[in-house]
Design a protein around this motif. Structure first.
Motif, PDB file in Angstrom:
ATOM      1  N   UNK A 101      -0.479 -15.455  -4.376  1.00 34.54           N
ATOM      2  CA  UNK A 101      -1.282 -14.096  -5.549  1.00 34.54           C
ATOM      3  C   UNK A 101      -1.534 -13.221  -4.355  1.00 34.54           C
ATOM      4  N   UNK A 102      -1.950 -14.096  -3.099  1.00 34.71           N
ATOM      5  CA  UNK A 102      -2.318 -12.709  -2.285  1.00 34.71           C
ATOM      6  C   UNK A 102      -1.276 -12.004  -1.025  1.00 34.71           C
ATOM      7  N   UNK A 103      -0.124 -13.230  -1.296  1.00 35.55           N
ATOM      8  CA  UNK A 103       1.344 -12.583  -0.929  1.00 35.55           C
ATOM      9  C   UNK A 103       1.711 -11.584  -1.156  1.00 35.55           C
ATOM     10  N   UNK A 104       1.868 -11.661  -3.045  1.00 37.69           N
ATOM     11  CA  UNK A 104       3.243 -11.203  -3.690  1.00 37.69           C
ATOM     12  C   UNK A 104       2.160  -9.796  -3.733  1.00 37.69           C
ATOM     13  N   UNK A 105       0.739  -9.686  -3.861  1.00 40.02           N
ATOM     14  CA  UNK A 105      -0.088  -8.409  -3.918  1.00 40.02           C
ATOM     15  C   UNK A 105       0.316  -7.361  -2.750  1.00 40.02           C
ATOM     16  N   UNK A 106      -0.350  -8.281  -2.334  1.00 39.72           N
ATOM     17  CA  UNK A 106       0.160  -7.430  -0.377  1.00 39.72           C
ATOM     18  C   UNK A 106       1.631  -6.959  -0.259  1.00 39.72           C
ATOM     19  N   UNK A 107       2.606  -8.030  -0.501  1.00 41.11           N
ATOM     20  CA  UNK A 107       4.354  -7.275  -0.900  1.00 41.11           C
ATOM     21  C   UNK A 107       4.261  -6.190  -1.704  1.00 41.11           C
ATOM     22  N   UNK A 108       3.458  -5.655  -3.051  1.00 41.44           N
ATOM     23  CA  UNK A 108       3.470  -4.960  -3.380  1.00 41.44           C
ATOM     24  C   UNK A 108       2.648  -3.646  -2.893  1.00 41.44           C
ATOM     25  N   UNK A 109       1.578  -4.253  -1.777  1.00 45.82           N
ATOM     26  CA  UNK A 109       1.024  -2.688  -1.461  1.00 45.82           C
ATOM     27  C   UNK A 109       1.947  -2.770  -0.375  1.00 45.82           C
ATOM     28  N   UNK A 110       2.442  -3.312   0.575  1.00 46.88           N
ATOM     29  CA  UNK A 110       3.025  -2.647   1.686  1.00 46.88           C
ATOM     30  C   UNK A 110       4.321  -2.244   1.580  1.00 46.88           C
ATOM     31  N   UNK A 111       4.792  -1.754   0.567  1.00 40.30           N
ATOM     32  CA  UNK A 111       6.073  -1.216   0.004  1.00 40.30           C
ATOM     33  C   UNK A 111       5.506   0.556  -0.567  1.00 40.30           C
ATOM     34  N   UNK A 112       4.102   0.382  -1.519  1.00 37.63           N
ATOM     35  CA  UNK A 112       3.745   1.295  -1.275  1.00 37.63           C
ATOM     36  C   UNK A 112       2.679   2.741  -0.220  1.00 37.63           C
ATOM     37  N   UNK A 113       2.154   1.559   0.736  1.00 40.07           N
ATOM     38  CA  UNK A 113       1.346   2.181   1.948  1.00 40.07           C
ATOM     39  C   UNK A 113       2.695   1.880   3.151  1.00 40.07           C
ATOM     40  N   UNK A 114       3.432   1.137   2.872  1.00 43.14           N
ATOM     41  CA  UNK A 114       4.601   0.959   4.402  1.00 43.14           C
ATOM     42  C   UNK A 114       3.516   0.702   5.874  1.00 43.14           C
ATOM     43  N   UNK A 115       2.730  -0.494   5.688  1.00 44.81           N
ATOM     44  CA  UNK A 115       1.940  -1.030   7.114  1.00 44.81           C
ATOM     45  C   UNK A 115       2.288  -1.848   7.075  1.00 44.81           C
ATOM     46  N   UNK A 116       1.739  -3.074   7.960  1.00 46.85           N
ATOM     47  CA  UNK A 116       2.368  -4.236   7.906  1.00 46.85           C
ATOM     48  C   UNK A 116       1.585  -5.292   7.173  1.00 46.85           C
ATOM     49  N   UNK A 117       2.104  -6.304   7.258  1.00 51.38           N
ATOM     50  CA  UNK A 117       1.802  -7.047   5.984  1.00 51.38           C
ATOM     51  C   UNK A 117       0.421  -8.028   6.468  1.00 51.38           C
ATOM     52  N   UNK A 118       0.890  -8.049   7.158  1.00 55.49           N
ATOM     53  CA  UNK A 118      -0.937  -8.301   7.793  1.00 55.49           C
ATOM     54  C   UNK A 118      -2.373  -6.703   7.847  1.00 55.49           C
ATOM     55  N   UNK A 119      -1.731  -6.480   7.944  1.00 57.95           N
ATOM     56  CA  UNK A 119      -2.955  -5.023   7.887  1.00 57.95           C
ATOM     57  C   UNK A 119      -2.626  -4.575   6.592  1.00 57.95           C
ATOM     58  N   UNK A 120      -2.244  -5.048   5.896  1.00 61.31           N
ATOM     59  CA  UNK A 120      -2.182  -5.114   3.965  1.00 61.31           C
ATOM     60  C   UNK A 120      -3.080  -6.267   3.631  1.00 61.31           C
ATOM     61  N   UNK A 121      -2.909  -7.330   3.844  1.00 64.04           N
ATOM     62  CA  UNK A 121      -3.856  -8.501   3.311  1.00 64.04           C
ATOM     63  C   UNK A 121      -5.115  -8.297   4.184  1.00 64.04           C
ATOM     64  N   UNK A 122      -6.009  -7.577   5.119  1.00 65.38           N
ATOM     65  CA  UNK A 122      -6.616  -7.217   5.965  1.00 65.38           C
ATOM     66  C   UNK A 122      -7.344  -6.045   5.288  1.00 65.38           C
ATOM     67  N   UNK A 123      -6.513  -4.855   4.624  1.00 61.77           N
ATOM     68  CA  UNK A 123      -7.157  -4.235   4.053  1.00 61.77           C
ATOM     69  C   UNK A 123      -7.425  -4.660   2.998  1.00 61.77           C
ATOM     70  N   UNK A 124      -6.835  -5.082   2.311  1.00 57.37           N
ATOM     71  CA  UNK A 124      -7.356  -6.414   0.637  1.00 57.37           C
ATOM     72  C   UNK A 124      -8.083  -7.469   1.406  1.00 57.37           C
ATOM     73  N   UNK A 125      -8.416  -7.274   2.272  1.00 53.78           N
ATOM     74  CA  UNK A 125     -10.314  -8.399   1.986  1.00 53.78           C
ATOM     75  C   UNK A 125     -10.068 -10.002   2.041  1.00 53.78           C
ATOM     76  N   UNK A 126      -8.481  -9.811   2.225  1.00 53.86           N
ATOM     77  CA  UNK A 126      -8.589 -11.684   2.250  1.00 53.86           C
ATOM     78  C   UNK A 126      -8.496 -12.048   3.376  1.00 53.86           C
ATOM     79  N   UNK A 127      -7.646 -11.329   4.465  1.00 53.56           N
ATOM     80  CA  UNK A 127      -8.476 -12.339   6.057  1.00 53.56           C
ATOM     81  C   UNK A 127      -8.030 -10.965   6.611  1.00 53.56           C
TER      82      UNK A 127
END
Length: 84
Positions: free
Chosen positions: A47-73
């Motif tokens: 579920x973290x991966x799916x959310x980060x992939x959705x967010x990545x399309x909107x924010x256009x950032x790197x996948x790892x950065x999106x996970x960090x922004x979402x406070x997953x890692x």
């Protein structure tokens, strides 16, 4: 490792992953997308991966950065696994 588990500093799956570090150094593991590497290490859920992939399309950032922004890692964790 046992103390880290008892204090909830690490998940059991993550501890097992790092105890078998040669797996992380294998070409097969290194060929996996970052999300799958993090999932195999027990650091993220599908579920973290799916959310980060959705967010990545909107924010256009790197996948790892999106996970960090979402406070997953943490950002350092994303960088570490991205460089494996």
């Amino acid at each position: 490792g046992e103390i880290m588990l008892l204090r909830n500093w690490i998940r059991e799956k993550t501890l097992a992953f790092f105890l078998e570090l040669e797996k992380a150094l294998s070409p097969e593991f290194q060929a996996l997308p970052l999300g799958e590497r993090l999932q195999q290490a027990g650091l993220v859920e599908p579920t973290d991966i799916a959310k980060a992939l959705r967010d990545q399309k909107q924010l256009r950032g790197k996948f790892g950065q999106i996970l960090a922004l979402n406070r997953v890692i943490r950002p350092a964790t994303a960088d570490y696994f991205a460089q494996l």
